[in-house]
Design a protein around this motif. Sequence first.
Motif, PDB file in Angstrom:
ATOM      1  N   GLU A   1      48.066 -31.851  22.688  1.00 39.63           N
ATOM      2  CA  GLU A   1      48.231 -31.007  22.076  1.00 39.63           C
ATOM      3  C   GLU A   1      48.421 -29.981  22.948  1.00 39.63           C
ATOM      4  O   GLU A   1      49.080 -29.407  21.926  1.00 39.63           O
ATOM      5  CB  GLU A   1      47.230 -31.396  20.740  1.00 39.63           C
ATOM      6  CG  GLU A   1      47.294 -32.199  19.729  1.00 39.63           C
ATOM      7  CD  GLU A   1      46.284 -32.749  19.477  1.00 39.63           C
ATOM      8  OE1 GLU A   1      46.729 -33.627  18.287  1.00 39.63           O
ATOM      9  OE2 GLU A   1      45.401 -31.673  19.354  1.00 39.63           O
TER      10      GLU A   1
ATOM     11  N   THR B   1      51.790 -27.969  23.035  1.00 35.41           N
ATOM     12  CA  THR B   1      51.875 -26.580  22.652  1.00 35.41           C
ATOM     13  C   THR B   1      52.136 -24.705  23.259  1.00 35.41           C
ATOM     14  O   THR B   1      53.328 -24.462  22.920  1.00 35.41           O
ATOM     15  CB  THR B   1      50.560 -25.906  21.432  1.00 35.41           C
ATOM     16  OG1 THR B   1      50.240 -26.929  20.879  1.00 35.41           O
ATOM     17  CG2 THR B   1      50.566 -24.227  21.233  1.00 35.41           C
TER      18      THR B   1
ATOM     19  N   LEU C   1      45.712 -26.254  16.185  1.00 37.53           N
ATOM     20  CA  LEU C   1      45.017 -27.089  16.642  1.00 37.53           C
ATOM     21  C   LEU C   1      43.371 -27.644  15.593  1.00 37.53           C
ATOM     22  O   LEU C   1      42.516 -26.499  16.393  1.00 37.53           O
ATOM     23  CB  LEU C   1      45.400 -27.323  18.433  1.00 37.53           C
ATOM     24  CG  LEU C   1      46.424 -27.390  18.629  1.00 37.53           C
ATOM     25  CD1 LEU C   1      46.341 -26.957  19.736  1.00 37.53           C
ATOM     26  CD2 LEU C   1      47.309 -28.150  17.674  1.00 37.53           C
TER      27      LEU C   1
END
Length: 243
Positions: free
Chosen positions: A112, A116, A227
């Motif tokens: 993640e 990003t 996140l």
Amino acid sequence: MAGHSKWANIQHRKGRQDAKRGKLWTKIIREITVAARAGGPDPDANPGLRLAWDKGMAANMPKDNILRAIQRGAGGADDANYEEIRYEGYGVGGAALIIDCMTDNRQRTVSEVRHTLTKHGGNLGQDGSVVFMFKHCGQFVFAPGTSEEQVMDVALENGADDVQTDDEGAIEVTCEPGQYVALKQAFDAAGLNADLHGVVMKALSEVQLAGDDAARMQKIIDLLEELDDVQEVYTTAVMDDTE
């Protein structure tokens, strides 16, 4: 010592944090739970828990929420099975990023974070690639108008390393991480309430960003902070108003 003004940048950051308060509380509860499991439920005997407690109070978290999180952690709740992990990387204009996470799944978290960064013009670096650009320290920032003399007296009598005042009169005090709790207690006893405080990774030098670059960098930081596994994001970037 005078330096360039950071006050508007600090206020901008605080405003964004306030807007994300619900998610911020969730992350702080996780931090409190993990700290209580690792070092016990007494914040006076557990520095990590004391820091997390202070963070919760600074975010206006109800004390009952904090106590419930401590009880869960001390009781070995499943959601305390997290590990801390740090990622390093770069954003816009060569600005460095440190991304501190708390996760129960490293593969998910790194995926993640990498996605990003790369999707928005940044990149994930290797361990040690940017951490030397930051100093691990306790930090207190007092609003313009606070008595510089009083802050200086308390700071120097209680183990601070440095006191700096910027062009707008905001006062920044730094100390060793292990001195943070005692110094905060000293400021509290003197009636001096820092607008921003904590144990942080403070940038040793800064990258000034403006216009589209500032907006792009702020978007990267916002998306990283959204996140679930990301606890804190530190950067060398100082951004002009991106609104």
